[in-house]
Design an enzyme around this catalytic site. Structure first.
Site, PDB file in Angstrom:
ATOM      1  N   LYS A   1       4.854   0.141  -9.624  1.00 36.03           N
ATOM      2  CA  LYS A   1       3.767   1.006 -10.099  1.00 36.03           C
ATOM      3  C   LYS A   1       3.379   0.585 -11.512  1.00 36.03           C
ATOM      4  O   LYS A   1       4.214   0.588 -12.424  1.00 36.03           O
ATOM      5  CB  LYS A   1       4.191   2.474 -10.070  1.00 36.03           C
ATOM      6  CG  LYS A   1       3.058   3.439 -10.415  1.00 36.03           C
ATOM      7  CD  LYS A   1       3.493   4.879 -10.211  1.00 36.03           C
ATOM      8  CE  LYS A   1       2.413   5.872 -10.595  1.00 36.03           C
ATOM      9  NZ  LYS A   1       1.192   5.727  -9.788  1.00 36.03           N
ATOM     10  N   HIS A   3       9.076   6.318 -10.957  1.00 35.50           N
ATOM     11  CA  HIS A   3       8.441   5.695  -9.800  1.00 35.50           C
ATOM     12  C   HIS A   3       9.006   4.292  -9.593  1.00 35.50           C
ATOM     13  O   HIS A   3       9.711   3.763 -10.466  1.00 35.50           O
ATOM     14  CB  HIS A   3       6.919   5.602  -9.995  1.00 35.50           C
ATOM     15  CG  HIS A   3       6.213   6.911  -9.803  1.00 35.50           C
ATOM     16  ND1 HIS A   3       6.071   7.825 -10.823  1.00 35.50           N
ATOM     17  CD2 HIS A   3       5.605   7.463  -8.711  1.00 35.50           C
ATOM     18  CE1 HIS A   3       5.412   8.880 -10.381  1.00 35.50           C
ATOM     19  NE2 HIS A   3       5.112   8.686  -9.106  1.00 35.50           N
TER      20      HIS A   3
END
Length: 257
Positions: free
Chosen positions: A169, A165
């Site tokens: 994040k 990600h």
């Protein structure tokens, strides 16, 4: 037709954490709909966005909707809430407000412990609560394939889950990776399930599962999202679905099954 009359015909969504990346994206998507709309956008207390028009955070035209920091004050403006904050903020700051608001809640954040899930289950006894670590309909279908692969190859294989990600994040592994692990374990595999996380660049979301067999074969399943628009239909489906459900705790399998 006046704005109030138009809103009365739409599902009004309260976006909690609406000034963050996910919240902004959802707000922008809802502004394009004719059957649902942002009813309120709630930012964190002290945020410089408080009091500004929603268009300032979505990058669009003025909407007439001002961002607020008072979740409880939005009760009459919203039919459904979607929480895009983070686990700590939801459990420590927003949880009690949801109990008082008594409206359907979509949990769009991850990082919950077992005790948190128990508290959410308690909340769901008096209102519908949906835990959605991922809004991709493709992810749900991906989980079905993972379950099948685990049943076929998981007994003796080495099992690894990898997820990538964007660098912003915070939680790792992702909520989706945890859901993948849970799905595999439900098949009764005895091998440990290893999880690997990478945070880099602006990757929206990639998940892979590898089953490496004693015969030196590898079965690999992957799901990759190339645009946040890929989440759009899932978001709309969840909002429509939860607004018509009785009290209870729901997950992806209930909504997309």
């Amino acid at each position: 037709m006046e704005r109030k009359a138009v809103l009365a015909q739409m599902i009004r969504v309260g976006i909690v954490g609406g000034t963050g990346k996910l919240g902004r994206d959802i707000a922008g998507l809802l502004l394009q709909r004719e059957d649902m709309t942002p009813g309120a956008v709630i930012g964190r207390s002290g945020s410089p966005w408080i009091g500004q028009d929603l268009g300032a955070v979505t990058g669009g035209n003025e909407t007439g909707l001002r961002i607020t920091g008072d979740l409880l004050a939005t009760k009459e403006d919203c039919d459904v809430y979607i929480d895009c904050t983070h686990a700590k903020a939801l459990m420590e700051e927003n949880f009690h407000a949801y109990a008082l608001l008594h409206k359907p809640v979509i949990v769009a954040t991850t990082g919950f412990g077992a005790e948190d899930v128990e508290r959410l289950a308690g909340l769901s006894q008096s209102m519908p609560v949906a835990i959605c670590p991922n809004f991709s309909i493709g992810v749900y279908k991906f989980l079905k394939l993972v379950r099948l692969a685990a049943e076929e190859f998981g007994k003796h294989a080495d099992i690894d889950i990898s997820e990538i990600h964007h660098k912003f994040k915070k939680d790792q592994p992702s909520g989706t990776a945890k859901k993948i692990r849970e799905t595999i374990l439900q098949t009764g595999v005895e091998s440990p399930v290893h999880m690997h996380s990478i945070r880099a660049g602006h990757v929206i979301g990639e998940h892979s599962v590898l089953f490496t067999t004693p015969e030196n074969e590898r079965i690999e399943l992957s799901h990759k999202v190339y645009s946040r628009e890929g989440f759009a239909q899932g978001v709309f489906t969840v909002i429509q679905w939860i607004s018509q459900r009785p009290a209870g705790l729901y997950g992806l399998e209930d909504i997309f099954g």
